[in-house]
Design a protein around this motif. Structure first.
Motif, PDB file in Angstrom:
ATOM      1  N   UNK A 263       0.926  -1.242  -0.019  1.00 17.78           N
ATOM      2  CA  UNK A 263       0.106  -0.093   0.049  1.00 17.78           C
ATOM      3  C   UNK A 263       0.870   1.165  -0.053  1.00 17.78           C
ATOM      4  N   UNK A 264       0.534   2.371  -0.797  1.00 11.17           N
ATOM      5  CA  UNK A 264       1.208   3.527  -0.629  1.00 11.17           C
ATOM      6  C   UNK A 264       2.419   3.638  -1.575  1.00 11.17           C
ATOM      7  N   UNK A 265       2.671   2.580  -2.281  1.00 16.47           N
ATOM      8  CA  UNK A 265       3.986   2.734  -3.122  1.00 16.47           C
ATOM      9  C   UNK A 265       3.763   2.027  -4.604  1.00 16.47           C
ATOM     10  N   UNK A 266       4.896   2.126  -5.224  1.00 18.45           N
ATOM     11  CA  UNK A 266       4.918   1.581  -6.564  1.00 18.45           C
ATOM     12  C   UNK A 266       5.462   0.119  -6.561  1.00 18.45           C
ATOM     13  N   UNK A 542      21.879   3.999   5.958  1.00 25.12           N
ATOM     14  CA  UNK A 542      21.289   3.282   6.887  1.00 25.12           C
ATOM     15  C   UNK A 542      20.138   4.059   7.570  1.00 25.12           C
ATOM     16  N   UNK A 543      19.464   5.071   6.682  1.00 23.48           N
ATOM     17  CA  UNK A 543      18.235   5.704   6.835  1.00 23.48           C
ATOM     18  C   UNK A 543      17.630   6.069   5.712  1.00 23.48           C
ATOM     19  N   UNK A 544      16.260   6.535   5.841  1.00 21.94           N
ATOM     20  CA  UNK A 544      15.464   7.200   4.692  1.00 21.94           C
ATOM     21  C   UNK A 544      14.410   8.253   5.290  1.00 21.94           C
ATOM     22  N   UNK A 545      13.802   8.899   4.599  1.00 20.22           N
ATOM     23  CA  UNK A 545      13.271  10.110   5.206  1.00 20.22           C
ATOM     24  C   UNK A 545      11.864  10.164   4.260  1.00 20.22           C
ATOM     25  N   UNK A 546      10.717  10.329   4.886  1.00 23.98           N
ATOM     26  CA  UNK A 546       9.453  10.385   4.115  1.00 23.98           C
ATOM     27  C   UNK A 546       8.231  10.426   5.173  1.00 23.98           C
ATOM     28  N   UNK A 601       4.608   5.966   0.908  1.00 23.48           N
ATOM     29  CA  UNK A 601       4.497   6.052   2.179  1.00 23.48           C
ATOM     30  C   UNK A 601       5.420   5.087   3.063  1.00 23.48           C
ATOM     31  N   UNK A 602       5.817   4.033   1.940  1.00 28.02           N
ATOM     32  CA  UNK A 602       6.507   2.931   2.622  1.00 28.02           C
ATOM     33  C   UNK A 602       8.086   2.891   2.638  1.00 28.02           C
ATOM     34  N   UNK A 603       8.738   2.190   3.450  1.00 28.74           N
ATOM     35  CA  UNK A 603      10.145   2.216   3.193  1.00 28.74           C
ATOM     36  C   UNK A 603      10.832   0.948   2.504  1.00 28.74           C
ATOM     37  N   UNK A 604      11.565   1.143   1.611  1.00 27.32           N
ATOM     38  CA  UNK A 604      12.124  -0.120   1.147  1.00 27.32           C
ATOM     39  C   UNK A 604      13.393  -0.414   1.829  1.00 27.32           C
ATOM     40  N   UNK A 605      13.631  -1.572   2.422  1.00 24.45           N
ATOM     41  CA  UNK A 605      14.747  -1.844   3.148  1.00 24.45           C
ATOM     42  C   UNK A 605      15.468  -3.284   2.624  1.00 24.45           C
ATOM     43  N   UNK A 606      16.893  -3.197   2.850  1.00 24.79           N
ATOM     44  CA  UNK A 606      17.518  -4.438   2.534  1.00 24.79           C
ATOM     45  C   UNK A 606      17.876  -5.120   3.769  1.00 24.79           C
ATOM     46  N   UNK A 607      17.751  -6.585   3.859  1.00 26.78           N
ATOM     47  CA  UNK A 607      18.193  -7.464   4.932  1.00 26.78           C
ATOM     48  C   UNK A 607      19.432  -8.241   4.465  1.00 26.78           C
ATOM     49  N   UNK A 614      20.381 -16.172   1.556  1.00 22.57           N
ATOM     50  CA  UNK A 614      20.455 -15.001   0.683  1.00 22.57           C
ATOM     51  C   UNK A 614      19.810 -13.686   1.105  1.00 22.57           C
ATOM     52  N   UNK A 615      20.100 -12.535   0.685  1.00 27.00           N
ATOM     53  CA  UNK A 615      19.671 -11.208   1.336  1.00 27.00           C
ATOM     54  C   UNK A 615      18.145 -11.093   0.666  1.00 27.00           C
ATOM     55  N   UNK A 616      17.553 -10.278   1.213  1.00 27.64           N
ATOM     56  CA  UNK A 616      16.000 -10.109   1.224  1.00 27.64           C
ATOM     57  C   UNK A 616      15.898  -8.231   0.936  1.00 27.64           C
ATOM     58  N   UNK A 617      14.926  -8.144   0.215  1.00 28.15           N
ATOM     59  CA  UNK A 617      14.100  -6.738   0.144  1.00 28.15           C
ATOM     60  C   UNK A 617      12.942  -6.728   0.387  1.00 28.15           C
ATOM     61  N   UNK A 618      12.446  -5.972   1.382  1.00 24.14           N
ATOM     62  CA  UNK A 618      11.011  -5.902   2.042  1.00 24.14           C
ATOM     63  C   UNK A 618      10.603  -4.437   2.118  1.00 24.14           C
ATOM     64  N   UNK A 619       9.369  -4.396   2.075  1.00 21.56           N
ATOM     65  CA  UNK A 619       8.433  -3.167   2.047  1.00 21.56           C
ATOM     66  C   UNK A 619       7.995  -3.004   3.549  1.00 21.56           C
TER      67      UNK A 619
END
Length: 685
Positions: A263-266, A542-546, A601-607, A614-619
C-alpha cells in the motif's frame, strides 16, 4: 554506528582562510553565469579537506574499506543475555544534547577471501576454489567474529586502525596509484560483550536479571504512554531459503501468498519473491601502476541499468545485462549524482585525462548525459580566479546541475549546459556542497577557522537565490543533507558521535521559514546510520526520510532467539516533535536491516542475511510497519559470496520493479586471480 572517533584535524589542510566575515543576516551568495575572481592559491585551512591541487593521503576517511569476505564460524561460547538500545524511551530534558564520545573499538583482522564466479542460471557450476572452507562460513552478524566493514578483504593492505588522518584528501583527487578518498576503510563492529569492567563500550550488554527488569519496565512504559510496537510481518523467523535461480518459471504478479500489493507505493509483491541472478558485470581492468580507480555512480530506469566503470559509463539491458551503450570519458569518474531528471538525465564529475604518477589530475570536468542512450549532452568546467575548480560533489534538482568544493561552485542547465549561477565567496563564505532532489539545499560554510558557522540554505535552482536559511551553532564543522523535502540535516556536534559515523544529531528544518523544527539525538552506540559530510554532502546510509518521519537502523545487538545470532531494527522518529513514534520493524534472527529509500509512504529496506541464506528486500508499511517480502536472493554459496561483499555502508544498492542491483564504488588491481565483479543483478519472476 560502528566507526572510531575522528582524530583531531591537523593544520595544513583545507580551503584558504577567508577574511573576517561581514555577518549580514542574509548574505549575498550568487552571481549570474560565472564565479568571482579569486587568487589562485592561499594558505590552507586546518578544518577542511586538502586543496584539490595538493593530493594528500587518500586513505583519509575511516569507515571506508574494501568489503571483507564472509566471516568464518566462531568457536562455541556460552550464551548471554540479549542486548540492544532501549527503543521505546521518551526524550528526557535536554533531549538532543550531544552525547559523550565513546572510546574506539578494537577490530581484529580477518582471513582474506574473494568471491568466486557467480553462476548464471542454466550455466555450469564452478568447482570449489582454493581455500574453500570445510564448513559453512559465519555470516554478517555472527557473534564472536568481525562484522562486515572491518579489515580483511582479500589482498587489501591493512593499516593499524586510527592511524589514517580523517578527511585529508577530497574524494577522487588522489595521487595516481594510491587509494582514493572514499575508498572503503575498515569499520569496527560492536564487540561481543562480556560485561567485564574496563572493556570498551559497544552494545552495553547487561546480565540476565537486569535485562528482565529493563524489559518489564519498557513493556509497561509502552502500554501506558508510547503506543503499540508493531512486530514485523511474515512472522516465520526461520526464513525460507531462496531457489538457486535455475528455474526462472515464477511469474511476477499482484497478490498471492507473499502479501499482495504494498500500500502507498509503486513496488508490488510478487507471487514468489525468490530471485535469480539476472547478470553480473566483471570487475574492470585498472590502468598500469594504479591500485584503485573510483567507479562511483549507478542508475536504473525501466529499460537500462547504468554503471560507471574505468573512464566510462556503460548502459546495460536492465534484465538481460547486454551492453546497450558506452559513454567514453578521457579520465576516471570522481563523483556522480544520486539523482536524475524525470526524463532520465543525470551528471558526473570526472578527470580530464588518465592520471599518472607525475600528473594525478583533478576533478574539474562536469558532464550531463542521457541514461536511455548514453549520449553526452555537454561537458563544462568553472574557474575560481584563473584556476579551474576541482569539484567534490555534484547533484541535480529540477533541470539544474550544481557542483561544489572548497574552492568554489557552479550551476548549469542540464539540457544546454548554460551556466546559470555561481556562489559568491567575497563575504568569507563558500558553498561546500549541495543536496538535490525535490529541492536544492546548500551547505554554506562561513567565518574564520575559530568561528566557523554552517548556513543551511534552501535555494532556487534556476538562479541561486536564497529562499530560506538556518544558521547552525558555531563550532559544527561539517553537515550532510539527508533529505531536502522535508529538510533534514545530519551533523556530528562537538565530535560527540565518537564512532566516525558523522552523526550525533539530526536537525529537522522548515524549508519555508528556515526555522528549526526539532533536533533529534542519535547516539552512535544505538544507531547505525552514517554520513560523509566532508565532501560527499548527500552520501548517507542506514536511513530514509518520508511521510515527515526519519527511519533509521539501530545498531546490531544479540538476538532474543536461540543460538548466538545478532539482529537489529528500523525505528521511526517524528520530524515535527523529534520523538520516536513507537514503530519498529525487526530484521529477524541473523539478519540486519538497512533502509534504502522511500516508496510512497512505505520504506524499502535491504536485509543483510546470515551466512547460509540470501539477502532480502522488504517493504515496510509506513502506517502499520508490517513487512512485506519483495525479494529473497539465492542461498547457494557462490552467489552469497558475491552478495556478502556488497556492504550496504559502501556499495550502491538499487531496487526497482522486482530487480535489485548491487555494485562496488571502486575497481582494484589487488586480486587473487579469481573472478571478481563490479556489479550483480537479481530479479524475481
Amino acid at each position: 554506528m560502528t566507526q572510531p572517533p575522528q582524530p583531531p584535524e591537523k593544520p595544513g589542510f583545507g580551503p584558504p582562510p577567508e577574511p573576517e566575515p561581514s555577518r549580514s543576516e542574509q548574505p549575498s551568495r550568487s552571481e549570474q553565469a560565472s564565479p568571482p575572481e579569486q587568487p589562485q592559491q592561499t594558505p590552507a585551512d586546518p578544518q577542511t579537506p586538502a586543496d584539490p591541487q595538493t593530493p594528500a593521503d587518500p586513505q583519509a576517511q575511516p569507515g571506508f574499506g574494501p568489503p571483507p569476505g564472509p566471516a568464518q564460524p566462531p568457536a562455541q561460547q556460552p550464551p548471554s543475555a540479549p542486548g540492544g538500545p532501549d527503543l521505546g524511551k521518551a526524550p528526557q530534558p535536554g533531549y538532543g544534547y550531544p552525547q559523550a564520545p565513546q572510546p574506539p573499538q578494537q577490530s581484529p583482522q580477518t582471513a582474506p577471501q574473494t568471491p568466486p564466479t557467480v553462476p548464471v542460471p542454466g550455466g555450469p557450476q564452478p568447482p570449489p576454489g582454493y581455500g574453500y572452507p570445510q564448513q559453512p562460513p559465519a555470516g554478517y552478524g555472527y557473534p564472536g567474529q568481525p562484522q562486515p566493514g572491518q579489515p580483511g578483504a582479500y589482498g587489501q593492505p591493512q593499516q593499524p586502525y586510527g592511524q589514517q588522518p580523517y578527511g585529508q584528501q577530497p574524494y577522487g583527487q588522489q595521487p595516481y596509484g594510491q587509494q582514493p578518498y572514499g575508498y572503503p576503510h575498515p569499520t569496527v563492529p560492536m564487540q561481543s560483550q562480556s560485561g567485564a569492567p574496563g572493556q570498551p563500550g559497544g552494545g552495553r550488554k547487561v546480565n540476565a536479571s537486569l535485562a528482565i527488569i529493563i524489559a518489564a519496565v519498557v513493556a509497561i512504559a509502552l502500554i501506558v504512554g508510547a503506543g503499540v510496537w508493531y512486530s514485523s510481518a511474515g512472522g516465520d523467523e526461520k526464513k525460507n531459503t531462496a531457489n538457486s535461480g535455475d528455474s526462472g518459471d515464477a511469474k511476477g504478479g499482484e497478490g498471492g501468498d507473499s502479501g499482495g500489493d504494498t500500500a502507498g507505493g509503486d513496488e508490488k509483491a510478487p507471487a514468489d519473491p525468490s530471485s535469480e541472478v539476472l547478470f553480473q558485470v566483471p570487475a574492470p581492468k585498472v590502468p598500469k601502476d594504479a591500485s584503485t580507480i573510483v567507479t562511483s555512480g549507478s542508475w536504473t530506469t525501466d529499460k537500462v541499468y547504468a554503471k560507471s566503470g574505468v573512464a566510462e559509463v556503460v548502459g546495460y539491458d536492465a534484465v538481460e545485462g547486454d551492453e546497450l551503450w558506452t559513454l567514453d570519458l578521457p579520465g576516471p569518474v570522481c563523483e556522480a549524482s544520486d539523482h536524475a531528471t524525470e526524463d532520465g538525465r543525470t551528471a558526473v564529475i570526472y578527470k580530464p585525462a588518465m592520471p599518472t604518477k607525475t600528473k594525478p589530475q583533478s576533478c574539474t570536468q562536469v558532464a550531463a548525459f542521457d541514461l536511455a542512450t548514453g549520449e553526452k549532452l555537454w561537458s563544462e568546467t568553472a574557474k575560481s580566479g584563473t584556476q579551474e575548480i576541482s569539484f567534490n560533489n555534484v547533484t541535480i534538482s529540477g533541470n539544474t546541475v550544481a557542483a561544489a568544493s572548497t574552492s568554489g561552485g557552479a550551476a548549469w542547465d542540464i539540457t544546454s549546459g548554460k551556466a546559470l549561477w555561481a556562489p559568491k565567496t567575497s563575504d568569507a563564505c563558500y558553498d561546500s556542497g549541495y543536496g538535490g532532489g525535490p529541492k536544492l539545499v546548500a551547505v554554506r560554510k562561513c567565518g574564520p577557522y575559530d568561528q566557523r558557522q554552517l548556513h543551511i540554505q534552501t535555494i532556487d535552482p534556476k538562479d541561486g537565490k536564497v529562499l530560506s536559511e538556518y544558521k547552525m551553532s558555531e563550532g559544527i564543522e561539517y553537515a550532510a543533507v539527508v533529505s531536502t523535502d522535508p529538510l533534514v540535516v545530519a551533523a556530528d556536534v562537538g565530535d560527540s558521535a565518537g564512532d566516525g559515523s558523522g552523526i550525533s544529531d539530526f536537525f529537522s528544518i522548515d524549508n519555508k521559514s528556515g526555522e528549526l523544527r526539532t533536533r533529534i539525538s542519535a547516539p552512535g552506540e544505538e544507531f547505525a546510520a552514517r554520513c560523509d559530510g566532508i565532501t560527499k554532502i548527500e552520501h548517507c546510509s542506514g536511513l530514509a526520510v518520508g511521510k515527515d518521519r526519519l527511519y533509521i537502523a539501530t545498531e546490531e545487538h544479540e538476538s532474543s532467539g536461540e543460538g548466538y545470532s545478532r539482529t537489529n531494527e528500523v525505528v521511526a522518529f517524528d520530524l515535527a516533535t523529534g520523538k520516536q513514534t513507537g514503530q519498529r520493524a525487526d530484521a529477524g534472527d541473523g539478519y540486519t536491516i538497512v533502509p534504502l529509500r522511500m516508496d510512497g509512504d512505505n520504506v524499502i529496506a535491504y536485509k543483510r542475511p546470515p551466512y547460509d541464506k540470501g539477502g532480502q528486500i522488504v517493504s515496510i508499511d509506513g502506517g502499520s510497519f508490517k513487512e512485506t517480502k519483495l525479494m529473497e536472493n539465492p542461498a547457494e554459496k557462490s552467489v552469497r559470496d558475491v552478495e556478502a561483499r556488497m556492504l550496504p555502508q559502501h556499495a550502491e544498492i538499487l531496487y526497482s520493479q522486482g530487480r535489485l542491483y548491487m555494485s562496488d564504488v571502486y575497481a582494484s588491481t589487488l586480486s587473487s586471480g579469481d573472478k571478481e565483479y563490479l556489479a550483480i543483478a537479481f530479479g524475481t519472476g
